[in-house]
Design an enzyme around this catalytic site. Structure first.
Site, PDB file in Angstrom:
ATOM      1  N   GLY A 320      83.898  29.235  20.291  1.00  0.00           N
ATOM      2  CA  GLY A 320      85.086  29.519  19.497  1.00  0.00           C
ATOM      3  C   GLY A 320      84.926  30.819  18.746  1.00  0.00           C
ATOM      4  O   GLY A 320      85.846  31.630  18.665  1.00  0.00           O
ATOM      5  N   HIS A 356      84.974  29.356   8.505  1.00  0.00           N
ATOM      6  CA  HIS A 356      83.656  28.881   8.947  1.00  0.00           C
ATOM      7  C   HIS A 356      82.719  30.060   9.201  1.00  0.00           C
ATOM      8  O   HIS A 356      81.570  30.076   8.716  1.00  0.00           O
ATOM      9  CB  HIS A 356      83.830  28.053  10.219  1.00  0.00           C
ATOM     10  N   GLU A 357      83.205  31.044   9.941  1.00  0.00           N
ATOM     11  CA  GLU A 357      82.342  32.175  10.269  1.00  0.00           C
ATOM     12  C   GLU A 357      82.009  33.013   9.042  1.00  0.00           C
ATOM     13  O   GLU A 357      80.879  33.503   8.896  1.00  0.00           O
ATOM     14  CB  GLU A 357      83.008  33.044  11.348  1.00  0.00           C
ATOM     15  N   HIS A 360      79.171  31.622   7.154  1.00  0.00           N
ATOM     16  CA  HIS A 360      77.878  31.882   7.785  1.00  0.00           C
ATOM     17  C   HIS A 360      77.218  33.169   7.290  1.00  0.00           C
ATOM     18  O   HIS A 360      75.997  33.331   7.453  1.00  0.00           O
ATOM     19  CB  HIS A 360      78.046  32.007   9.299  1.00  0.00           C
TER      20      HIS A 360
END
Length: 912
Positions: A320, A356-357, A360
């Site tokens: 994704g 989400h990324e 990170h």
């Protein structure tokens, strides 16, 4: 890296394609000693005291006596020729005399290698490649003494079509001309396919990259461009030094790509990149990127660690998204979206993945797990943090409520005998790849949420800040996180949490009440299958934070109990009316109520429960039904209490359970199941109607589409199908005439009832789609056509080159989930296995095989087991074992409940 959404899709697509539901669509020095729970395959301390040889090398872990500090990397990709050449100088620290250097390399031609120190001559290396272990051995005639050395390597490689390493991607412009670009995907162990390196997460180093490219192209890497120079008809783009980071986070993208104008978030310029003609689809992604980056800087209390942040949409991308520091790469569907014409599900997917990324950049990039067994420290935290960020950005989306659907997918796998702990030993690369699943992401995030709610959000946040500061630019293990959280919270976090991280499964909490109003709560491991494999212990205990709500005398009271033993007794007020366990729905456990407790809870009314509590209640009831602990008829009766339900997540679970029954029921009994579904769904569809009402929420709009899809496909309702044809015609005439949230259902219903002419129409819509979401919608609609010739046509196209290899495995998986075409799809997979295994990305093959869980007949199950066992197919980790167990469960339920289900459905028919 976001592979977890693809994993979720495999778990749910088979049912959801039937319903037309939107798809739920990844420090200290590198010589640090592993924690007691870290399983690494070798002791790093021992490595410092011995020179490596073939007999002493761990087959999957590099020796630690040679450590990279810096890579000066120069790559020259040739896009028309699909090749690249490179040269790198790696600055090393050698800790003990050695004649050999071992590092990772695969699918590379090593042209030369030499080394020099601060003094003395340059020394040439003898080169030996070991493809089986993905290693390169350099040996020298004289020992290399401790100190700093510079290893220079020249090499060549191929821009492959496997969507890993340094690979090629293609797209067509508006005139139909094909263009190529080059991109990277290195997680987990594929940087070694682009340049020789120490390709393990705790070998952190600084990277200084130069890309030599065609002057008409653009290059992006992890850091800002320092210089661009022209020479010899080429453009050399030199990038600034990165922070100290792992090889799997290095990225380079080369091609005709266009950026947005930068948005400044503090000191960080943020841009989105796309191929020409798609920049108009970037505004929504840029909004959530900016909002989440700002949110994380505040939450973590640490500035973004890079010097810029680029988000790039790649036409061919196996996952994704991928959290490369400063150069995050995405599937187009996960970043580009038309905010005016998109469904709520489309927008929510982009928001989730982007947040989400960005999360990170701290959890994963700034602080990285020591080895892949600790992947959950990256992915579970990023999943947890994406929820926090999106919930803060769009509180009306009620993101923590919808997280229940994702948590349910983790429950599904974790209820298997073949489940694994969140943290699990990893040795071979294929085992690292298999860790990108719902246990790492969804279960990991669930137990973090449970811990956060137990110790309190502020203490949890402060513990996270302490952890990040203590290990910035280095690596960490689970025990390091527990130390920080325990220090801040002043609680024994390891004792509370180790059972959730290091042992498989989860507890079933059973509540009974005595005549004297004493409630006994017991715990045991939950399993769908009663018979455990030989040698598998079921005598497990968890420290369970229970939150119990009691209604007595018309008033509510809440108590918190930490269940540390097998059982506990809780006194209830003499006038107690009802009890609900797992208030708020944050606990990662199932609840089973004794008959009197269940009766009282139902008498109080399920509408007295919060949406997340209703979701858990029906989810637990369905799970215990599948496990044989609750009669199927009782569950089906229970669903009648939810016909007035208007929460989309509760309905998602109800429809999923009906779809499961559709997979196990006989063809003869399917019309009765269709009538049952219509009976459960029709009143809600009638109430919601086909058009949005003034002031209703985006979640209600999404629910309308999902219920219409369910009634039209799973309920096979002719009236709904006729209305879908009318509205689709209006949509094609004027897209604004129809709410975008029902368009996926219209498409799915028309595919379900479609003929060859409709297939041609949808195929053309797929080929000419103007947004990534529209392209995916029409592509996957092809899996729902039922005529045999159309099923065979779609299957053939998955290996003909017409469909991108990032999508083809998921399309096959969806077709395995289509009850009308699953036999044909399975025969096709068997016949074409070798070709698929060569063509598709490895993780795509793994996800495709998830479709076998829908082959829920005894005959198909036997054939599936024979196929995989005879060929000795290994999907990495426990993946195949889990798929086969899920198939066994479905077949077992069908065999156990077939007569009961038939009798119940007939009893519901008019005149029965």
């Amino acid at each position: 890296m976001i592979s977890r959404r693809e994993a979720l899709q495999v778990l749910t697509t088979h049912a959801r394609l039937l319903l037309a539901l939107p798809l739920a669509p990844l420090f200290s020095s590198c010589l640090r000693t592993p924690s007691a729970h870290t399983t690494t395959g070798q002791s790093k301390g021992e490595d410092m005291n011995q020179d490596p040889s073939p007999s002493t090398l761990d087959p999957y872990r590099l020796p630690r006596h040679v450590v990279p500090i810096r890579y000066d990397l120069r790559l020259e990709p040739d896009l028309p020729g699909a090749t690249f050449s490179g040269q790198e100088t790696i600055t090393l620290t050698i800790h003990q005399p050695t004649n050999a250097i071992v590092l990772n390399a695969i699918e590379l031609d090593i042209v030369s290698a030499q080394i020099e120190g601060d003094s003395g001559p340059i020394r040439q290396a003898t080169i030996a490649l070991d493809a089986s272990l993905e290693r390169c051995h350099f040996t020298f005639t004289e020992p290399l003494l401790p100190g700093t050395w510079r290893l220079t390597i020249a090499f060549r490689g191929t821009l492959n079509d496997k969507l890993r390493g340094f690979y090629r991607s293609t797209y067509k412009d508006e005139r139909g001309t094909t263009h190529r670009l080059a991109a990277t995907q290195f997680e987990a162990t594929d940087a070694r396919r682009a340049f020789p390196c120490w390709d393990e997460p705790d070998f952190k180093a600084v990277f200084a990259t130069t890309l030599v490219i065609d002057p008409t192209l653009t290059a992006v890497s992890n850091s800002s461009v320092v210089t661009e120079t022209l020479a010899g008809g080429k453009k050399a783009v030199r990038f600034a030094d990165t922070i100290k980071m792992s090889t799997y986070l290095v990225a380079f993208i080369v091609g005709r790509i266009e950026p947005t104008e930068p948005v400044m978030i503090g000191q960080t310029p943020l841009r989105l990149w796309s191929i020409p003609g798609k920049k108009h689809l970037t505004s929504f992604g840029q909004d959530i990127a900016a909002a989440s980056l700002s949110f994380f800087e505040s939450y973590y209390g640490i500035p973004y660690p890079g010097d810029k942040l680029d988000l790039l949409a790649i036409p061919d991308f196996a996952s994704g998204a991928m959290e490369n520091l400063g150069a995050i790469t995405y599937r187009e569907t996960a970043l580009l979206v038309d905010r005016q014409g998109a469904t709520h599900g489309d927008l929510a997917r982009v928001a989730d993945v982007v947040a989400h990324e960005n999360a990170h950049m701290w959890f994963g990039d700034l602080v990285t797990m020591t080895w892949w067994n600790g992947l959950w420290l990256n992915e579970a935290f990023a999943t947890f943090m994406e929820m926090l960020a999106v919930d803060a950005w769009k509180p009306e989306w009620k993101r923590w409520d919808s997280f229940g659907v994702e948590r349910a997918a983790a429950f599904l796998v974790d209820g298997l005998h073949s489940t694994r702990p969140i943290e699990y030993p990893v040795q071979a690369p294929k085992d690292a790849d298999a860790m990108f699943d719902v246990l790492t992401y969804q279960k990991g995030a669930s137990v973090l949420r449970m811990l956060e709610q137990h110790i309190g959000p502020t203490l949890f946040r402060d513990g996270v800040r302490d952890y990040l500061r203590a290990h910035a630019y280095g690596n960490a293990d689970t025990s390091d996180l527990w130390v920080s959280l325990g220090k801040i919270a002043q609680q024994p976090v390891p004792e509370l949490m180790d059972g959730w991280i290091f042992q498989p499964g989860f507890p079933l909490v059973t509540a009974n009440v005595s005549a004297s109003s004493e409630m006994t709560i017991t715990q045991q491991r939950f399993n769908y299958l009663s018979e455990a494999p030989s040698g598998l212990s079921q005598d497990q205990r968890w420290n369970i934070p229970l939150q119990i709500r009691v209604i007595s005398g018309g008033k509510r009271s809440t108590s918190r109990i930490l269940l540390t033993k097998k059982d506990v007794t809780v006194p209830l007020p003499h006038d107690w009316e009802s009890v609900f366990i797992n208030e708020g729905g944050h606990g990662f456990y199932r609840v089973r109520y004794a008959p009197d407790l269940l009766r009282r809870l139902l008498n109080a009314g399920v509408d007295t429960l919060a949406p997340s509590e209703r979701f858990n209640f029906i989810n637990d009831a369905w799970a215990t039904t599948v496990a044989g602990l609750m009669p199927l008829a009782a569950y089906l009766d229970l669903t009648a209490r939810f016909t007035e339900e208007r929460d989309k997540n509760v309905w998602a679970l109800l429809l999923e359970s009906f779809s499961f029954l559709n997979r196990i029921i006989t063809v003869e009994d399917r019309p009765a199941l269709e009538a049952f579904v219509r009976g459960r769904v029709s009143s809600a569809v009638a109430d919601l109607g086909w058009e949005p009402k003034h002031g209703e929420s985006e979640l209600t709009k999404q629910l309308r589409g999902e219920l219409i899809g369910a009634q039209g496909k799973l309920g096979n309702d002719p009236a709904i199908q006729r209305r879908a044809v009318e509205l689709y015609r209006a949509y094609r005439h004027d897209a604004k005439a129809v709410d975008p949230n029902i368009v996926p259902s219209l498409v799915a219903i028309l595919a379900h009832t479609g003929d060859a002419a409709r297939y041609e129409e949808f195929d053309e819509r797929f080929r000419t789609a103007v947004t990534p979401q529209e392209e995916r919608r029409y592509l996957f609609s092809l899996a729902s056509f039922r005529p045999t010739d159309l099923v065979e046509r779609t299957l053939a196209r998955t290996i003909s080159g017409e469909i991108r290899t990032q999508d083809a495995p998921f399309l096959v998986s969806a077709m395995l989930g289509n009850v009308d075409g699953r036999e044909l799809a399975w025969a096709f997979v068997k016949m074409n296995w070798e070709k698929m295994d060569r063509m598709f990305p490895k993780q795509g093959v793994r996800r495709m095989c998830g479709g076998i869980v829908s082959l829920a007949t005894p005959e198909l199950e036997r054939d599936v087991r024979d196929f995989f066992m005879t060929r000795k197919i290994d999907l990495g980790g426990k993946t195949l074992e889990q798929y086969l167990e899920q198939l066994r469960i479905a077949v077992a339920v069908g065999e156990r409940e077939r007569d009961t289900l038939r009798a119940y459905l007939r009893s519901q028919q008019p005149g029965a």
